[in-house]
Write an enzyme that holds these catalytic residues in place. Structure first.
Site, PDB file in Angstrom:
ATOM      1  N   GLU A  93     -41.295 -20.810  23.142  1.00 57.17           N
ATOM      2  CA  GLU A  93     -41.504 -20.225  24.786  1.00 57.17           C
ATOM      3  C   GLU A  93     -42.427 -20.513  25.312  1.00 57.17           C
ATOM      4  OE1 GLU A  93     -41.949 -17.147  26.269  1.00 57.17           O
ATOM      5  OE2 GLU A  93     -43.350 -17.780  27.093  1.00 57.17           O
ATOM      6  N   ARG A 130     -43.929  -1.630  27.637  1.00 60.38           N
ATOM      7  CA  ARG A 130     -43.443  -2.498  27.516  1.00 60.38           C
ATOM      8  C   ARG A 130     -43.971  -3.920  25.964  1.00 60.38           C
ATOM      9  NH1 ARG A 130     -40.221  -4.073  31.756  1.00 60.38           N
ATOM     10  NH2 ARG A 130     -40.131  -6.632  31.684  1.00 60.38           N
ATOM     11  N   GLY A 182     -37.982   1.794  30.767  1.00 55.45           N
ATOM     12  CA  GLY A 182     -37.802   2.943  30.292  1.00 55.45           C
ATOM     13  C   GLY A 182     -36.448   2.002  29.816  1.00 55.45           C
ATOM     14  N   ASP A 215     -32.156 -12.256  32.124  1.00 56.63           N
ATOM     15  CA  ASP A 215     -32.633 -12.086  33.785  1.00 56.63           C
ATOM     16  C   ASP A 215     -32.217 -13.354  34.059  1.00 56.63           C
ATOM     17  OD1 ASP A 215     -33.564 -10.049  34.664  1.00 56.63           O
ATOM     18  OD2 ASP A 215     -35.290 -10.397  34.599  1.00 56.63           O
ATOM     19  N   ARG A 257     -47.622  -0.982  39.824  1.00 58.19           N
ATOM     20  CA  ARG A 257     -46.991  -0.435  39.448  1.00 58.19           C
ATOM     21  C   ARG A 257     -48.682  -0.583  38.084  1.00 58.19           C
ATOM     22  NH1 ARG A 257     -43.015  -4.874  36.385  1.00 58.19           N
ATOM     23  NH2 ARG A 257     -42.215  -2.867  34.534  1.00 58.19           N
ATOM     24  N   ALA A 305     -33.177  -4.622  30.933  1.00 61.51           N
ATOM     25  CA  ALA A 305     -33.735  -4.885  29.495  1.00 61.51           C
ATOM     26  C   ALA A 305     -32.707  -4.698  29.383  1.00 61.51           C
ATOM     27  CB  ALA A 305     -34.964  -4.504  29.618  1.00 61.51           C
TER      28      ALA A 305
HETATM   29  C1  LIG Z   1     -40.921  -3.305  38.431  1.00 66.17           C
HETATM   30  C2  LIG Z   1     -40.254  -3.948  37.889  1.00 66.17           C
HETATM   31  C3  LIG Z   1     -39.477  -2.568  36.746  1.00 66.17           C
HETATM   32  C4  LIG Z   1     -38.631  -3.054  35.340  1.00 66.17           C
HETATM   33  N1  LIG Z   1     -38.270  -1.918  35.008  1.00 66.17           N
HETATM   34  C5  LIG Z   1     -37.183  -1.562  34.016  1.00 66.17           C
HETATM   35  C6  LIG Z   1     -37.074  -0.626  33.249  1.00 66.17           C
HETATM   36  O1  LIG Z   1     -37.721   0.337  33.150  1.00 66.17           O
HETATM   37  N2  LIG Z   1     -35.759  -0.821  32.154  1.00 66.17           N
HETATM   38  C7  LIG Z   1     -35.431  -1.631  32.078  1.00 66.17           C
HETATM   39  O2  LIG Z   1     -33.810  -1.614  31.586  1.00 66.17           O
HETATM   40  N3  LIG Z   1     -35.489  -3.130  32.933  1.00 66.17           N
HETATM   41  C8  LIG Z   1     -36.491  -3.244  33.779  1.00 66.17           C
HETATM   42  N4  LIG Z   1     -37.081  -4.230  33.910  1.00 66.17           N
HETATM   43  C9  LIG Z   1     -36.293  -5.231  33.872  1.00 66.17           C
HETATM   44  C10 LIG Z   1     -36.765  -5.991  33.023  1.00 66.17           C
HETATM   45  O3  LIG Z   1     -38.622  -5.684  33.323  1.00 66.17           O
HETATM   46  C11 LIG Z   1     -35.834  -7.610  33.297  1.00 66.17           C
HETATM   47  O4  LIG Z   1     -34.533  -7.063  33.377  1.00 66.17           O
HETATM   48  C12 LIG Z   1     -36.486  -7.910  31.755  1.00 66.17           C
HETATM   49  O5  LIG Z   1     -37.423  -7.494  30.962  1.00 66.17           O
HETATM   50  C13 LIG Z   1     -35.730  -9.682  31.498  1.00 66.17           C
HETATM   51  O6  LIG Z   1     -36.503  -9.956  30.012  1.00 66.17           O
HETATM   52  P1  LIG Z   1     -35.728 -11.640  29.980  1.00 66.17           P
HETATM   53  O7  LIG Z   1     -36.347 -11.698  28.124  1.00 66.17           O
HETATM   54  O8  LIG Z   1     -34.485 -11.997  29.974  1.00 66.17           O
HETATM   55  O9  LIG Z   1     -36.963 -12.363  31.091  1.00 66.17           O
HETATM   56  P2  LIG Z   1     -38.412 -12.784  30.690  1.00 66.17           P
HETATM   57  O10 LIG Z   1     -38.459 -10.828  30.912  1.00 66.17           O
HETATM   58  O11 LIG Z   1     -38.950 -12.817  31.959  1.00 66.17           O
HETATM   59  O12 LIG Z   1     -38.804 -13.594  29.734  1.00 66.17           O
HETATM   60  C14 LIG Z   1     -38.429 -14.769  30.370  1.00 66.17           C
HETATM   61  C15 LIG Z   1     -39.468 -15.437  29.001  1.00 66.17           C
HETATM   62  O13 LIG Z   1     -39.047 -16.738  29.176  1.00 66.17           O
HETATM   63  C16 LIG Z   1     -40.040 -17.713  28.692  1.00 66.17           C
HETATM   64  N5  LIG Z   1     -39.938 -18.924  29.548  1.00 66.17           N
HETATM   65  C17 LIG Z   1     -39.809 -19.163  30.914  1.00 66.17           C
HETATM   66  N6  LIG Z   1     -40.144 -20.283  31.526  1.00 66.17           N
HETATM   67  C18 LIG Z   1     -39.528 -21.075  29.955  1.00 66.17           C
HETATM   68  C19 LIG Z   1     -39.763 -22.197  29.433  1.00 66.17           C
HETATM   69  N7  LIG Z   1     -38.887 -23.791  29.900  1.00 66.17           N
HETATM   70  N8  LIG Z   1     -39.578 -23.134  28.722  1.00 66.17           N
HETATM   71  C20 LIG Z   1     -39.739 -21.981  27.324  1.00 66.17           C
HETATM   72  N9  LIG Z   1     -40.447 -20.633  28.020  1.00 66.17           N
HETATM   73  C21 LIG Z   1     -39.604 -19.838  28.946  1.00 66.17           C
HETATM   74  C22 LIG Z   1     -41.269 -16.986  29.847  1.00 66.17           C
HETATM   75  O14 LIG Z   1     -42.758 -17.090  29.199  1.00 66.17           O
HETATM   76  C23 LIG Z   1     -40.944 -15.524  29.224  1.00 66.17           C
HETATM   77  O15 LIG Z   1     -41.013 -14.747  27.961  1.00 66.17           O
HETATM   78  C24 LIG Z   1     -37.800  -3.572  35.864  1.00 66.17           C
HETATM   79  C25 LIG Z   1     -38.764  -4.899  36.201  1.00 66.17           C
HETATM   80  C26 LIG Z   1     -38.840  -5.430  37.287  1.00 66.17           C
HETATM   81  C27 LIG Z   1     -39.405  -6.506  38.093  1.00 66.17           C
END
Ligand SMILES: Cc1cc2nc3c(=O)[nH]c(=O)nc-3n(C[C@H](O)[C@H](O)[C@H](O)COP(=O)(O)OP(=O)(O)OC[C@H]3O[C@@H](n4cnc5c(N)ncnc54)[C@H](O)[C@@H]3O)c2cc1C
Length: 444
Positions: A36, A114, A49, A315, A197, A328
């Site tokens: 990370e 979260r 949610g 994502d 938010r 998520a």
């Molecule tokens: C306004 C909003 C509301 C939302 N509400 C919901 C909801 O209610 N329900 C739902 O299911 N989803 C919701 N989502 C979507 C959800 O937040 C995301 O789909 C989810 O958090 C994605 O998780 P992730 O682990 O793929 O990415 P992220 O949460 O972005 O995690 C990526 C991680 O990788 C790390 N990282 C990045 N680059 C590097 C690198 N080069 N080297 C090492 N580490 C790195 C970052 O620091 C971070 O910790 C919402 C999104 C938004 C914007």
């Protein structure tokens, strides 16, 4: 020292995708290291949610994940997701503003904070499983099948792994490695909406908009803006996500979140009715606004690297606008598909068939993951944008028609919530067998 049948997995990024994938792999006895870039795990204080499909995936990925969620999740007081006219002038609680409602199903669509969710998940990871301040900058997958994948970090250090999961979010470095730096999908697109938010104390929310509106999930629709509210923290807080259409470009190339004030929100929602105005008045003076980006305009053609040992998750693979609240949840489904695929890979290695290399079985597991997950996750990207338009009366042919909007919201939501996660697992296993057979030219 790992046995020849073991697989060493590196996970880049410790968000919901990375941490749930790690917990799912550890549950299956697969060795994992999370890298990370931040100095600790962090999530913003707002709510999230998780829909019934996400709950079913958590249970099968690692029941401890589901137990954490159920401990933190705030039940809705109704089994319906209600869509109201945010422009309506009626006062709280008289029900005049109801446009339509969608049945949530037994398990509902519950919310939690979260930060609480991620903190508790992280506490389930064994000591030494995570390295912080490790920003991935490059990857090499050697041509020689017996050599591991090399990971290069910004601090000059290196690590090796047999398989790499790119869980590094919207601006994924792993995606850039897989697609090449010039590929248009390296940069996500601004959807021309942003979201303010915040969370507000529930006692104030109840006083302002009434118990009926504050204690369950509501979507307040209106032209060019809409607001989602749902209870979190055991109904002590109301989570608010206020979306606004923005004709301009997002002003920052590298920041998705920018500071904002309550006055800006009030200005954006100035024509809305008294319920929405009352909610906005309770927001903190200083807020964040989030640019909403996705991967719709330049989809990622493949979630897996050409040599087959690096793949994208959550994502990083399929960032979608949040109008289905499914990002998520689909990352957790991804984590389950990968855990199942890699578990199958370990079984083959344990059987010790000499003709099958470690790289071939990992590639087969990743190919099976992609094959099973691609269409659904790409559809979620498209449908999420559409829902954002529908909620702001911008969708051609639907506009403010509640009946047309209702049926559209209903089938699309249930396509996500009713996903057959058990069948997904079956598909991953079947596809894995096919991919292994193809890759070694024999039936396994
Ligand atoms: C306004 C909003 C509301 C939302 N509400 C919901 C909801 O209610 N329900 C739902 O299911 N989803 C919701 N989502 C979507 C959800 O937040 C995301 O789909 C989810 O958090 C994605 O998780 P992730 O682990 O793929 O990415 P992220 O949460 O972005 O995690 C990526 C991680 O990788 C790390 N990282 C990045 N680059 C590097 C690198 N080069 N080297 C090492 N580490 C790195 C970052 O620091 C971070 O910790 C919402 C999104 C938004 C914007």
């Amino acid at each position: 020292m790992l046995s020849n049948a073991q697989i060493e997995v590196a996970i880049i990024g410790g968000g919901i995708a990375g941490v749930t994938a790690a917990l799912g792999l550890l549950r299956r006895g697969i060795s994992v290291k999370v890298y990370e870039r931040a100095s600790g795990f962090r999530e913003i204080g707002a709510g999230i949610g998780l829909s019934p499909n996400a709950e079913r995936a958590m249970l099968l990925l690692n029941p401890d994940i589901h137990a954490v969620f159920k401990r933190l999740a705030t039940p809705n007081t109704e089994d319906w997701f209600q869509y109201v006219d945010g422009f309506n002038r009626s006062q709280q609680g008289d029900g005049e503003d109801l446009l339509f409602k969608v049945y949530l199903g037994e398990r509902g669509f519950e919310g939690c904070r979260r930060t609480d969710f991620l903190d508790e998940l992280v506490s389930l990871l064994p000591a030494g499983c995570v390295e912080f301040r490790k920003e991935l900058v490059d990857i090499t997958e050697p041509e020689d099948e017996t050599s591991p994948v090399a990971l290069y970090f910004a601090d000059g250090s290196m690590a090796y792994a047999d398989a790499v999961l790119g869980c590094d979010g919207l601006r994924s470095r792993v995606r850039e490695y897989i697609l090449g730096v010039d590929h248009p999908a390296v940069e996500p697109s601004y959807t021309h909406k942003f979201a303010y938010r915040g969370v507000i104390p529930m006692k104030d929310a109840i006083q302002a908009i009434g118990e009926g509106k504050a204690l369950t999930r509501y979507m307040h629709l209106g032209p060019e803006c809409h607001v989602l509210t749902f209870p979190v923290s055991m109904s002590t807080m109301l989570n608010v996500v206020a979306f606004v259409t923005d004709p301009n470009e997002w002003p920052s190339l590298d920041q998705t979140t920018l500071p904002a004030t309550r006055e800006e929100v009030l200005e954006s929602f100035r024509n809305f009715g008294p319920v929405v105005t009352a909610i906005m008045n309770l927001l903190d003076q200083r807020l964040d606004k989030w640019g909403i980006f996705d991967l719709q305009e330049s989809p990622v053609a493949s979630y897996v690297s050409p040599r087959g040992c690096v793949c994208l998750v959550g994502d990083a693979a399929h960032a979608a606008a949040p109008h289905h609240g499914a990002g998520a949840g689909s990352a957790i489904e991804d984590a389950l598909a990968l855990a199942v695929g890699l578990e199958e890979a370990v079984k083959i290695l344990t059987a010790g068939l000499e003709s099958i290399s470690r790289r071939k079985v990992i590639s087969a597991a990743f190919a099976a993951y992609e094959c099973t997950r691609y269409d659904r996750t790409q559809w979620i990207i498209e449908s999420s944008r559409f829902m954002g338009e529908l909620f702001e009366w911008q969708a051609a042919g639907f506009e403010r028609d509640p009946d047309k909007c209702h049926s559209e919201v209903e089938w699309r939501s249930h396509k996500i919530w009713d996903y057959d996660v058990e069948n997904m697992i079956k598909e991953v296993r079947e596809s894995f067998v096919t991919k292994v057979s193809e890759s070694v030219g024999e039936t396994v």
